[in-house]
Design an enzyme around this catalytic site. Structure first.
Site, PDB file in Angstrom:
ATOM      1  N   GLU A  16      25.543   8.633  65.026  1.00 21.61           N
ATOM      2  CA  GLU A  16      26.236   7.132  64.939  1.00 21.61           C
ATOM      3  C   GLU A  16      26.283   6.415  66.176  1.00 21.61           C
ATOM      4  O   GLU A  16      27.170   5.923  66.436  1.00 21.61           O
ATOM      5  CB  GLU A  16      27.747   7.539  64.296  1.00 21.61           C
ATOM      6  CG  GLU A  16      27.810   8.025  62.929  1.00 21.61           C
ATOM      7  CD  GLU A  16      29.194   8.287  62.370  1.00 21.61           C
ATOM      8  OE1 GLU A  16      29.891   7.878  63.067  1.00 21.61           O
ATOM      9  OE2 GLU A  16      29.101   8.720  61.371  1.00 21.61           O
ATOM     10  N   ASN A  56      21.226  11.354  63.848  1.00 16.37           N
ATOM     11  CA  ASN A  56      21.761  11.097  62.650  1.00 16.37           C
ATOM     12  C   ASN A  56      22.838   9.709  62.504  1.00 16.37           C
ATOM     13  O   ASN A  56      23.561   9.445  63.315  1.00 16.37           O
ATOM     14  CB  ASN A  56      22.902  12.367  62.402  1.00 16.37           C
ATOM     15  CG  ASN A  56      23.263  12.491  61.260  1.00 16.37           C
ATOM     16  OD1 ASN A  56      22.730  12.589  60.058  1.00 16.37           O
ATOM     17  ND2 ASN A  56      24.810  12.768  60.959  1.00 16.37           N
ATOM     18  N   HIS A  99      26.516   8.740  52.720  1.00 17.65           N
ATOM     19  CA  HIS A  99      27.773   8.758  51.929  1.00 17.65           C
ATOM     20  C   HIS A  99      27.832   7.267  51.220  1.00 17.65           C
ATOM     21  O   HIS A  99      27.886   6.124  51.559  1.00 17.65           O
ATOM     22  CB  HIS A  99      28.928   8.446  53.273  1.00 17.65           C
ATOM     23  CG  HIS A  99      28.871   9.502  54.107  1.00 17.65           C
ATOM     24  ND1 HIS A  99      29.300  10.821  53.410  1.00 17.65           N
ATOM     25  CD2 HIS A  99      28.871   9.728  55.193  1.00 17.65           C
ATOM     26  CE1 HIS A  99      29.567  11.659  54.480  1.00 17.65           C
ATOM     27  NE2 HIS A  99      29.012  11.138  55.520  1.00 17.65           N
ATOM     28  N   GLU A 148      24.552  14.266  54.769  1.00 21.35           N
ATOM     29  CA  GLU A 148      26.071  14.208  54.446  1.00 21.35           C
ATOM     30  C   GLU A 148      26.475  13.551  52.981  1.00 21.35           C
ATOM     31  O   GLU A 148      27.454  12.881  52.795  1.00 21.35           O
ATOM     32  CB  GLU A 148      26.882  13.653  55.603  1.00 21.35           C
ATOM     33  CG  GLU A 148      26.709  13.971  57.171  1.00 21.35           C
ATOM     34  CD  GLU A 148      27.391  13.451  58.091  1.00 21.35           C
ATOM     35  OE1 GLU A 148      28.378  12.738  57.677  1.00 21.35           O
ATOM     36  OE2 GLU A 148      27.112  13.479  59.079  1.00 21.35           O
ATOM     37  N   ASP A 185      27.291  12.615  49.837  1.00 18.94           N
ATOM     38  CA  ASP A 185      28.470  12.591  48.732  1.00 18.94           C
ATOM     39  C   ASP A 185      28.353  10.921  48.101  1.00 18.94           C
ATOM     40  O   ASP A 185      28.141   9.936  48.550  1.00 18.94           O
ATOM     41  CB  ASP A 185      29.939  12.674  49.482  1.00 18.94           C
ATOM     42  CG  ASP A 185      30.066  12.003  50.576  1.00 18.94           C
ATOM     43  OD1 ASP A 185      29.695  10.775  50.943  1.00 18.94           O
ATOM     44  OD2 ASP A 185      31.336  12.464  51.317  1.00 18.94           O
TER      45      ASP A 185
HETATM   46  C1  XIL Z   1      34.576  13.966  59.012  1.00 22.88           C
HETATM   47  C2  XIL Z   1      34.872  15.124  58.362  1.00 22.88           C
HETATM   48  O1  XIL Z   1      34.539  15.515  57.096  1.00 22.88           O
HETATM   49  C3  XIL Z   1      36.520  15.255  58.306  1.00 22.88           C
HETATM   50  O2  XIL Z   1      37.036  16.358  58.153  1.00 22.88           O
HETATM   51  C4  XIL Z   1      36.945  14.700  59.640  1.00 22.88           C
HETATM   52  O3  XIL Z   1      38.347  14.491  59.594  1.00 22.88           O
HETATM   53  C5  XIL Z   1      36.336  13.425  60.068  1.00 22.88           C
HETATM   54  O4  XIL Z   1      35.132  13.507  60.250  1.00 22.88           O
HETATM   55  N1  XIL Z   1      30.208  11.087  59.504  1.00 22.88           N
HETATM   56  C6  XIL Z   1      30.110  12.424  60.254  1.00 22.88           C
HETATM   57  C7  XIL Z   1      31.049  13.420  59.723  1.00 22.88           C
HETATM   58  O5  XIL Z   1      28.875  12.350  60.763  1.00 22.88           O
HETATM   59  O6  XIL Z   1      31.068  14.324  61.020  1.00 22.88           O
HETATM   60  C8  XIL Z   1      32.091  13.009  59.552  1.00 22.88           C
HETATM   61  O7  XIL Z   1      33.152  14.153  58.875  1.00 22.88           O
HETATM   62  C9  XIL Z   1      32.050  12.047  58.341  1.00 22.88           C
HETATM   63  C10 XIL Z   1      31.331  11.011  58.756  1.00 22.88           C
END
Ligand code: XIL
Length: 298
Positions: A127, A169, A205, A232, A234
């Site tokens: 990020e 990422n 996401h 990641e 979802d």
């Molecule tokens: C999130 C986790 O799922 C949570 O448990 C934590 O509180 C915060 O981080 N982007 C990312 C992940 O790269 O590491 C994040 O994970 C979600 C967003």
């Protein structure tokens, strides 16, 4: 295949899940994990605040538990993440300049060395680009140490674990837009100058829609000579959740260098997106329509 990991493996890919070490004592959770997935990502256990809570004192308890479980079950591990502006320990948040740069590179070296030989791919940097139309780097304490902090991190990671694929990422980079183009230009520059980078992770996401150029975006990165991974995934629960999960799966399969997909949790009740029910299994561990859509698409 009759499981996500088994079906993905038929084309040489993995299907993974983000997992939490403290849930490895939940038999329903582990039952689904071991049946369905052939890769894992520690959801929090490899982050800077977890692995170096005090400067120079490293703690790998949760991360080692996850890696051991993965190794015992033949699962790949995505390491997540060596450097990120979030979830930094307080001591790092209070550093700047050369002190922060040295601490960051030492962190990369120490953590990548600890897990050497056990990681399929590291999210070396997470990020680092800004949202919106600038296509620029995000302002952060790490960015303020100099624009070369990302390449310095990748070189340190390569030196520490030459066998791991090294990824950049990010989120909101899932379609062709100013932010993903900023990342694209960095990757192109790294490849041109020999900075070691092997892969780009697309967090994905997603809400109740996805970019129409999702596959084309994966392909343009692959055409730079890097692997791409959905890291990641979802998707907000709506009437089209299953359709979107199928579409994302087909997009990856259509890109030969898309090597795998990771969902960010197992059951809806495990998700960081509380109330959005964005995963493949419900809170009781039952397969959802989204699960069937993924399995049918793999
Ligand atoms: C999130 C986790 O799922 C949570 O448990 C934590 O509180 C915060 O981080 N982007 C990312 C992940 O790269 O590491 C994040 O994970 C979600 C967003």
């Amino acid at each position: 295949g009759t499981t996500l990991g088994g079906a993905a493996a038929e084309t040489g890919r993995y299907y993974g899940a983000a997992i939490a070490a403290y849930k490895l004592s939940d038999s329903q959770y582990v039952g689904i994990l071991d049946r369905e997935f052939n890769a894992v990502t520690p959801e929090n256990e490899m982050k800077w605040d977890a692995t170096e809570p005090t400067q120079g004192q490293f703690r790998y308890t949760g991360a080692d538990q996850i890696v051991s479980h993965a190794q015992a079950h033949g699962m790949r591990v995505r390491g997540h993440t060596l450097l990120w502006h979030a979830q930094q320990p307080g001591w790092a948040q209070n550093l700047s300049g050369t002190a922060l740069r040295s601490a960051a590179i030492n962190h990369v070296t120490q953590v990548a060395t600890h897990f050497k030989g056990k990681i399929y791919a590291w999210d070396v940097v997470n990020e680092a680009f800004a949202d919106g139309s600038s296509g620029a780097r995000r302002d952060s304490n790490l960015q303020r140490t100099g624009n070369d902090w990302i390449e310095a991190a990748f070189r340190a990671a390569r030196a520490a674990d030459p066998g791991a694929k090294l990824c950049y990422n990010d989120y909101n980079t899932d379609g062709v837009n100013a932010k993903s183009t900023g990342v694209y230009n960095m990757v192109r520059d790294f490849k041109a100058r020999g900075v070691p980078i092997d892969c780009v992770g697309f967090q994905s996401h997603l809400g109740t829609g996805m970019p129409g150029d999702y596959q084309a975006n994966l392909q343009r990165f692959a055409d730079l000579g890097v692997d791409v991974q959905i890291t990641e995934l979802d998707i907000e629960q709506g009437s089209n959740q299953a359709t979107l999960y199928g579409n994302v799966t087909r997009a990856c399969l259509a890109v030969s260098r898309c090597t795998g997909i990771t969902v960010w949790g197992i059951r809806d009740s495990d998700s960081w997106r509380t109330g959005q029910n964005p995963l493949l299994f419900d809170g009781g561990g039952n397969r959802k329509p989204a699960y069937t859509a993924v399995l049918n698409a793999l």
